[in-house]
Structure formats: structure tokens, C-alpha cells
Motif scaffolding. Structure first.
Motif, PDB file in Angstrom:
ATOM      1  N   SER A 143      -0.193  10.106   0.937  1.00  0.00           N
ATOM      2  CA  SER A 143      -0.842   9.733   2.197  1.00  0.00           C
ATOM      3  C   SER A 143      -2.214   9.118   1.960  1.00  0.00           C
ATOM      4  O   SER A 143      -2.695   8.331   2.782  1.00  0.00           O
ATOM      5  N   VAL A 144      -2.855   9.460   0.854  1.00  0.00           N
ATOM      6  CA  VAL A 144      -4.160   8.889   0.529  1.00  0.00           C
ATOM      7  C   VAL A 144      -4.008   7.442   0.062  1.00  0.00           C
ATOM      8  O   VAL A 144      -4.835   6.577   0.365  1.00  0.00           O
ATOM      9  N   ILE A 145      -2.926   7.163  -0.670  1.00  0.00           N
ATOM     10  CA  ILE A 145      -2.705   5.837  -1.231  1.00  0.00           C
ATOM     11  C   ILE A 145      -2.292   4.829  -0.171  1.00  0.00           C
ATOM     12  O   ILE A 145      -2.687   3.661  -0.219  1.00  0.00           O
ATOM     13  N   ALA A 146      -1.509   5.275   0.804  1.00  0.00           N
ATOM     14  CA  ALA A 146      -0.971   4.374   1.820  1.00  0.00           C
ATOM     15  C   ALA A 146      -2.086   3.604   2.533  1.00  0.00           C
ATOM     16  O   ALA A 146      -3.049   4.194   3.033  1.00  0.00           O
ATOM     17  N   GLY A 147      -1.979   2.286   2.515  1.00  0.00           N
ATOM     18  CA  GLY A 147      -2.938   1.443   3.205  1.00  0.00           C
ATOM     19  C   GLY A 147      -4.231   1.187   2.464  1.00  0.00           C
ATOM     20  O   GLY A 147      -5.119   0.496   2.986  1.00  0.00           O
ATOM     21  N   ARG A 148      -4.377   1.707   1.248  1.00  0.00           N
ATOM     22  CA  ARG A 148      -5.619   1.547   0.495  1.00  0.00           C
ATOM     23  C   ARG A 148      -5.499   0.492  -0.582  1.00  0.00           C
ATOM     24  O   ARG A 148      -4.431   0.251  -1.141  1.00  0.00           O
ATOM     25  N   ALA A 149      -6.623  -0.131  -0.895  1.00  0.00           N
ATOM     26  CA  ALA A 149      -6.706  -0.995  -2.067  1.00  0.00           C
ATOM     27  C   ALA A 149      -6.790  -0.101  -3.296  1.00  0.00           C
ATOM     28  O   ALA A 149      -7.530   0.893  -3.306  1.00  0.00           O
ATOM     29  N   VAL A 150      -6.033  -0.425  -4.325  1.00  0.00           N
ATOM     30  CA  VAL A 150      -5.957   0.400  -5.525  1.00  0.00           C
ATOM     31  C   VAL A 150      -6.290  -0.449  -6.749  1.00  0.00           C
ATOM     32  O   VAL A 150      -5.845  -1.595  -6.866  1.00  0.00           O
ATOM     33  N   VAL A 151      -7.069   0.121  -7.643  1.00  0.00           N
ATOM     34  CA  VAL A 151      -7.330  -0.492  -8.944  1.00  0.00           C
ATOM     35  C   VAL A 151      -6.735   0.421  -9.995  1.00  0.00           C
ATOM     36  O   VAL A 151      -7.158   1.574 -10.159  1.00  0.00           O
TER      37      VAL A 151
END
Length: 253
Positions: A182-190
Motif C-alpha cells: 500500500s505504501v508503494i502504490a502510486g509512488r515514484a520509486v528509485v
């Protein structure tokens, strides 16, 4: 300046007296800890400033501090296999110089390290990608989510395996931690790693993050193998171009 930083600055002359600063590549005297001498700096193959160390690979931006050559290889081996974990600060500073500043201070990208299996973590004592991610966070490049990805099972050494064999070895091995989905969903990730080879591990991580709904995915690394194949079709299947054998570093099996 925070109290911890003030203490570090105050103790620096003592540390330098007991452990005189030395270049980690040649052993020559240098002005400060966590640096290189001028001659060794010149050995690093740093991407041209015009492209800011970023190249597009099938929609995934790869931000590389250096190209992989003998000098960067020796730094990586000293860091990862030589026990010189203090090099994390130097490597991360070079990586941070190539990463864009977060567009929103309150919505920084997630810094996700490539995971190690627990047995490899126990053997090595640390996850080199996680240390780099923490240093990048300290430099203001994002928020660390150290357990976003899990290596669910131990995989064999990938060195010497062909492309299809590497894909089979990693099939289902890397997944998103259900507690972090749920934290990853919709976030920009490196996605953070020490060496980028555009191999099976990178594709598996990107596929897992994409499946969890990451808004965008980029890769940050210290060294990029210049002739690595692209990661096109990462959600639909791997490219058929050949790669070097993938391992901790391209030659360290």
C-alpha cells in the motif's frame, strides 16, 4: 547542524590522527576521509554532464554515477567484499549528484534497495544496496523503504548461467513485501543498487514494483556496465539481447 554531525566534525581530527586518510584505490595520502586522490578520481569514467548520468531504457531511467571500469570495479569490490562499508558515503555522494532533486519535499520518491536473501545477508553482514539507499536518504534524495522487496527464496549464483537459465533461477524469487504494497502504490520509486547490468535481478525487481502499482520506477547505481542490454518489455517479458553473466559484479562470481 545536528548534534551527531557536530560530534562527527569535532572528532574528525582525532580520527584522522589515528587513521590517516588514505585513498581506497591506491593507498596514497589524501586530505580527508571518504575521498580519492586526484589521480584516482581521474580514473573514474563519469558520464558526461550533458546527460547527467541518466539514460532511458524501455521507459526506465538509469541514473549512474560512473561507467563500470577497472577503477569503479575495485571500489565496488572493496566496498562489498573487502569490508570497507565506509565507502558507502563516497559512492552515494557520487550517485546523489546524478539524481534529480525531489519535486515535492513532502512526497519524496521511495528509495528501494535490491534485496538480499537472508542467508546471503547473514554471510555478508550487510546489504550493500540498503546502505547506499540510507546514504541517499541522508542526502535528501528520498525516503528509504528498506523492506519493500523480499527475496523469497535462495537462488543459485547467476554467474556463468545463460539468459534463460537466469530467468528461470529468479522466477518468483523476488516479490513485494505485502506489508509495504500500500505504501508503494502510486509512488515514484528509485531502485538502488551498486552495479547495474540490466540483468535478470533488475528486471525481477522492476516487475514486482510495477505490479504493486508504483507510479514510476527509476534505477540509481554507482556503476553501470556500458554495454548492458536494455530492460525493454520489462512488464511483458525480457529482451532477447545477450548480457554479461550477472552476479555481485560482472566478474565477481
Amino acid at each position: 547542524m545536528r548534534w551527531g554531525s557536530q560530534l562527527a566534525v569535532g572528532l574528525r581530527p582525532v580520527v584522522d590522527l589515528v587513521y590517516p586518510p588514505r585513498c581506497p584505490l591506491c593507498g596514497g595520502a589524501i586530505a580527508a576521509q571518504e575521498g580519492l586522490c586526484g589521480d584516482c578520481w581521474s580514473l573514474l569514467d563519469i558520464p558526461a554532464r550533458g546527460i547527467a548520468g541518466c539514460e532511458e531504457h524501455g521507459g526506465v531511467a538509469v541514473h549512474a554515477a560512473t561507467y563500470y571500469n577497472d577503477a569503479s570495479r575495485r571500489l565496488v569490490l572493496a566496498y562489498k567484499h573487502g569490508g570497507k562499508i565506509t565507502l558507502a558515503g563516497l559512492l552515494a555522494r557520487l550517485m546523489a549528484a546524478r539524481l534529480p532533486d525531489p519535486a515535492q519535499a513532502d512526497r519524496k520518491p521511495l528509495l528501494v534497495p535490491v534485496p538480499l536473501h537472508r542467508w546471503r545477508l547473514w554471510q555478508r553482514g550487510f546489504n550493500q544496496a540498503a546502505l547506499l539507499a540510507h546514504e541517499l536518504a541522508r542526502l535528501g534524495k528520498g525516503e528509504v523503504l528498506v523492506d519493500a522487496l523480499m527475496r523469497q527464496r535462495r537462488t543459485p549464483s547467476l554467474g556463468g548461467l545463460g539468459r534463460e537459465a537466469r530467468e528461470r533461477a529468479l522466477a518468483g524469487a523476488i516479490a513485494v513485501n505485502p506489508k509495504r504494497a500500500s505504501v508503494i502504490a502510486g509512488r515514484a520509486v528509485v531502485l538502488v543498487d551498486d552495479v547495474f547490468t540490466s540483468g535478470a535481478t533488475t528486471r525481477a525487481c522492476i516487475a514486482a514494483l510495477g505490479g504493486a502499482g508504483a507510479r514510476s520506477i527509476a534505477v540509481a547505481c554507482f556503476a553501470r556496465v556500458d554495454e548492458a542490454a536494455t530492460i525493454r518489455d520489462v512488464w511483458t517479458g525480457p529482451s532477447r539481447r545477450g548480457l554479461r553473466p550477472e552476479n555481485e559484479t560482472p566478474e565477481a562470481f
